[in-house]
Design an enzyme around this catalytic site. Structure first.
Site, PDB file in Angstrom:
ATOM      1  N   ASP A  72      -5.591  15.775   4.156  1.00  0.00           N
ATOM      2  CA  ASP A  72      -4.513  14.899   4.615  1.00  0.00           C
ATOM      3  C   ASP A  72      -4.742  14.483   6.071  1.00  0.00           C
ATOM      4  O   ASP A  72      -4.337  13.404   6.480  1.00  0.00           O
ATOM      5  CB  ASP A  72      -3.166  15.617   4.464  1.00  0.00           C
ATOM      6  CG  ASP A  72      -1.995  14.687   4.696  1.00  0.00           C
ATOM      7  OD1 ASP A  72      -2.039  13.547   4.206  1.00  0.00           O
ATOM      8  OD2 ASP A  72      -1.029  15.096   5.365  1.00  0.00           O
ATOM      9  N   ASP A  75      -8.092  11.916   6.024  1.00  0.00           N
ATOM     10  CA  ASP A  75      -7.931  10.522   5.600  1.00  0.00           C
ATOM     11  C   ASP A  75      -7.555   9.611   6.764  1.00  0.00           C
ATOM     12  O   ASP A  75      -8.104   8.520   6.932  1.00  0.00           O
ATOM     13  CB  ASP A  75      -6.950  10.386   4.425  1.00  0.00           C
ATOM     14  CG  ASP A  75      -5.535  10.852   4.753  1.00  0.00           C
ATOM     15  OD1 ASP A  75      -5.266  11.265   5.896  1.00  0.00           O
ATOM     16  OD2 ASP A  75      -4.683  10.813   3.841  1.00  0.00           O
ATOM     17  N   ASP A  93      -0.484   7.241   1.611  1.00  0.00           N
ATOM     18  CA  ASP A  93      -0.506   8.544   2.270  1.00  0.00           C
ATOM     19  C   ASP A  93       0.888   9.185   2.253  1.00  0.00           C
ATOM     20  O   ASP A  93       1.050  10.348   1.867  1.00  0.00           O
ATOM     21  CB  ASP A  93      -1.003   8.386   3.707  1.00  0.00           C
ATOM     22  CG  ASP A  93      -1.205   9.724   4.403  1.00  0.00           C
ATOM     23  OD1 ASP A  93      -1.730  10.652   3.761  1.00  0.00           O
ATOM     24  OD2 ASP A  93      -0.835   9.839   5.576  1.00  0.00           O
ATOM     25  N   ASP A  97       2.013  12.363  -0.045  1.00  0.00           N
ATOM     26  CA  ASP A  97       2.525  13.551   0.641  1.00  0.00           C
ATOM     27  C   ASP A  97       3.769  14.088  -0.052  1.00  0.00           C
ATOM     28  O   ASP A  97       3.930  15.292  -0.245  1.00  0.00           O
ATOM     29  CB  ASP A  97       2.864  13.236   2.108  1.00  0.00           C
ATOM     30  CG  ASP A  97       1.638  13.138   2.991  1.00  0.00           C
ATOM     31  OD1 ASP A  97       0.522  13.477   2.536  1.00  0.00           O
ATOM     32  OD2 ASP A  97       1.793  12.706   4.159  1.00  0.00           O
TER      33      ASP A  97
END
Length: 196
Positions: A72, A75, A93, A97
């Site tokens: 995470d 990226d 993203d 999440d």
């Protein structure tokens, strides 16, 4: 809280981002890989329902959760290094999440590693923390770094406290996450109300 640490690690993150970008794989690929690893973590947390040892499940789930968190971070680093940051990437993203969080907390509840009630409270408050930021930012109020427990801090608590070798460690992780998320929610509501 981790934003300060993240800022100090920026040069290192840029090097890591360059290394991962050299593979030719896009930032969105690493976002998707992070989600896939989060699914694996959720499955590990849920595995005691199939007879897997609870402590082993908590350790495996915690390690996978940390790996997911690493991707995470990667990226965004790859997106910045390749100058391919986009609204689509930011949307994916953020959405991934939230999907990852639901998967983790659901896995913990299914695996009976914590009280389902505490897992639900922790998940609900975590999602409300994210919602308040999204809603505030839609009104022009920046909330990045506001509050004692953003997503990264909360998931670190789940992973690390959950791996401690004592009975009920994951349940304690849910209680701590609930408290941290509840305080953060209040901090964000107050901060937003002051700026509107």
């Amino acid at each position: 809280m981790l934003n300060r640490l993240r800022d100090s690690l920026q040069p290192t993150m840029e090097k890591l981002g360059a290394g991962f970008a050299a593979t030719g794989l896009s930032a969105n690929f690493w976002t998707g890989l992070g989600l896939a690893v989060a699914f694996a973590a959720g499955a590990a947390y849920a595995s005691p329902s199939l007879g897997v040892n609870a402590y082993a499940a908590a350790v495996i789930g915690g390690i996978l959760l940390l790996v997911s968190g690493f991707f995470d971070v990667i990226d965004g680093a790859v997106a910045r290094v390749t100058k391919q940051a986009s609204k689509k990437g930011a949307f994916l993203d953020s959405s991934f999440d939230k999907i990852a969080e639901v998967t983790i907390f659901a896995g913990i509840a299914i695996g009976s590693l914590a009280s389902p009630a505490w897992a639900l409270v922790a998940l609900g408050l975590s999602l409300l923390v994210s919602y308040t930021r999204a809603r505030a930012e839609s009104l022009g109020v920046e909330l990045k770094g506001i509050g004692i427990g953003e997503r990264a801090e909360r998931l670190l608590i789940v992973a690390i406290v959950g791996m401690l070798p004592f009975a009920g460690s994951v349940n304690w992780a849910m209680i701590i996450v609930s408290a941290v998320a509840g305080i953060t929610l209040i901090q964000r509501i107050v901060a937003t109300a002051k700026k509107l």
